[in-house]
Write an enzyme that holds these catalytic residues in place. Structure first.
Site, PDB file in Angstrom:
ATOM      1  N   ASP A 194       0.834  -1.212   0.000  1.00 36.39           N
ATOM      2  CA  ASP A 194       0.000   0.000   0.000  1.00 36.39           C
ATOM      3  C   ASP A 194       0.867   1.259   0.000  1.00 36.39           C
ATOM      4  O   ASP A 194       0.598   2.226  -0.719  1.00 36.39           O
ATOM      5  CB  ASP A 194      -1.000  -0.008   1.176  1.00 36.39           C
ATOM      6  CG  ASP A 194      -0.380  -0.425   2.491  1.00 36.39           C
ATOM      7  OD1 ASP A 194       0.768  -0.926   2.487  1.00 36.39           O
ATOM      8  OD2 ASP A 194      -1.024  -0.250   3.543  1.00 36.39           O
ATOM      9  N   ASP A 198       1.485  -7.271 -10.694  1.00 33.69           N
ATOM     10  CA  ASP A 198       0.526  -6.985 -11.764  1.00 33.69           C
ATOM     11  C   ASP A 198       0.011  -5.555 -11.616  1.00 33.69           C
ATOM     12  O   ASP A 198       0.014  -4.761 -12.568  1.00 33.69           O
ATOM     13  CB  ASP A 198      -0.627  -8.001 -11.665  1.00 33.69           C
ATOM     14  CG  ASP A 198      -1.518  -7.989 -12.893  1.00 33.69           C
ATOM     15  OD1 ASP A 198      -1.246  -7.219 -13.826  1.00 33.69           O
ATOM     16  OD2 ASP A 198      -2.502  -8.758 -12.911  1.00 33.69           O
ATOM     17  N   ASP A 235       1.256  -1.948 -13.766  1.00 32.56           N
ATOM     18  CA  ASP A 235       0.317  -1.147 -14.566  1.00 32.56           C
ATOM     19  C   ASP A 235       0.387   0.320 -14.155  1.00 32.56           C
ATOM     20  O   ASP A 235       0.319   1.226 -14.992  1.00 32.56           O
ATOM     21  CB  ASP A 235      -1.124  -1.662 -14.418  1.00 32.56           C
ATOM     22  CG  ASP A 235      -1.456  -2.781 -15.402  1.00 32.56           C
ATOM     23  OD1 ASP A 235      -0.553  -3.576 -15.713  1.00 32.56           O
ATOM     24  OD2 ASP A 235      -2.610  -2.862 -15.858  1.00 32.56           O
TER      25      ASP A 235
HETATM   26 MG    MG Z   1      -2.062  -6.593 -15.747  1.00 33.77          MG
END
Ligand code: MG
Ligand code: NAI
Length: 343
Positions: free
Chosen positions: A213, A237, A241
């Site tokens: 976080d 992931d 992004d």
């Molecule tokens: Mg992704």
């Protein structure tokens, strides 16, 4: 490890997949064959349309072609957000089956207005376990959904080693281990502990750690503080992004999944159903993924440099696709022709 593996014959299994995968992958191959004309291409299918036609999203022949070639160029596939009996995400399965255990996702400043000056980071994402093993079930008459998160010493060791080896090789200074060991001391706690053990063998590299976080907070507030990020599958992931946004957007975000005897070059983006079929997708992410394959797996450094440089020159001349900005946006084909002209 994957970094030391330099196969003699360059065979590439090409899986375009769905949506814009079919537009950006041919563009990337056009570029690849200019700088490495000896590459032999084998095509194979996977994805949702493949599932609808063959009853499987990843046919056995495709897996075999990928195993035979040991290098794969994967576009993107469409995965429904609702359960479809028998369907699974082919790329997640492919990475796991081939043991392409480390997903390298760089985010670097590029000469476009959407990219942030000074950003230069590499997310190294564990690729084979965590919540993405997909062990889910329902309890309580469908009122409770349960998913298993798996972290192992073995998978953590190999991805951590690869991260530190790569960091050493390309002259990076710092690795930030990202986890949530305060809430998940058994799973993320193991990841943290094992990653720290590996880190101890690389005293020349600074190691620090962040809870995921807090990492997300700093990713938004001050992305330039990051160098290499080493993290389990799910966090990787998401954070990669976010990092891609600083690099200039998903259309510019490449990645390479590496294992001991395999590499999968794959743009970070998905099949982009909103623009698929229009011929306007940005092929840069796919082209730069091919450059990563040339650099980190095939060891064709000169060819990789040529591709990276051509992309930079093309973008700095103002050539761009619609995801960067609309005015004067080029088609996928015209943009690719510009890159090729700049090789
Ligand atoms: Mg992704
Ligand atoms: P997405 O990456 O496909 O698209 C997100 C947004 O970015 C869209 O507005 C799209 O038009 C834009 N975009 C992405 N790549 C672009 C490019 N190269 N050029 C121009 N614009 C681009 O993510 P989304 O919409 O969440 O997912 C769509 C489908 O893709 C879903 O079925 C999802 O499961 C799948 N997906 C597949 C992946 C893979 O195969 N590796 C990865 C991520 C999503």
């Amino acid at each position: 490890m994957g970094l030391d593996n330099q196969p003699q014959t360059l065979e590439l299994c090409v899986i375009e997949g769905d949506g814009i995968g079919r537009e950006v992958i041919p563009a990337a191959i056009d570029v690849l064959l200019r700088v490495a004309p000896d590459v032999q291409i084998r095509t194979a299918s996977a994805g949702f349309e493949c599932f609808q036609q063959n009853g499987t999203s990843l046919p056995e022949e495709t897996l075999q072609a990928a195993r035979d070639c040991t290098a794969v160029l994967f576009g993107a596939t469409s995965s429904p957000a609702y359960p479809v009996e028998g369907y699974f995400s082919p790329i997640v399965r492919l990475r796991r089956t081939l043991l392409a255990y480390a997903n390298l996702r760089p985010a670097q400043h590029l000469p476009v207005p959407t990219s942030r000056e000074g950003v230069d980071m590499l997310v190294v994402r564990e690729n084979t376990e965590d919540l993405y093993i997909g062990h889910e079930h329902m309890e309580n008459e469908g009122k409770t959904g349960i998913a298993e998160k798996v972290i192992t010493r073995e998978a953590t060791e190999r991805v951590a080693k690869l991260a530190y080896e790569l960091a050493t090789r390309v002259g990076r200074k710092k690795v930030t281990i990202v986890h949530k060991a305060n809430v998940l001391p058994k799973s993320d706690g193991l990841f943290r502990r094992v990653a720290m053990e590996i880190a101890a063998n690389y005293p020349q590299i600074i190691t620090d750690e962040l809870y995921v976080d807090t990492a997300a907070y700093w990713m938004v507030k001050d992305p330039n503080r990051f160098d290499v990020i080493l993290t389990p599958n799910l966090y990787g992931d998401i954070l990669s992004d976010m990092a891609a946004a600083w690099g200039g957007g998903l259309g510019l975000a490449p990645s390479l999944s590496l294992g001991d005897r395999v590499a999968i070059a794959e743009p970070v983006h998905g099949s982009a159903p909103d623009i698929a079929g229009k011929g306007i997708a940005n092929p840069t992410a796919a082209i730069m993924s091919v450059a990563m394959l040339l650099r980190h797996y095939w060891n064709r450094l000169e060819a990789a440099d040529r591709v990276d440089k051509a992309v930079r020159v093309t973008l700095s001349e103002g050539d761009h696709t619609v995801d960067i900005y609309t005015q004067g946006a080029m088609s996928t084909k015209d943009f690719t022709a510009s890159v090729i002209a700049n090789l």
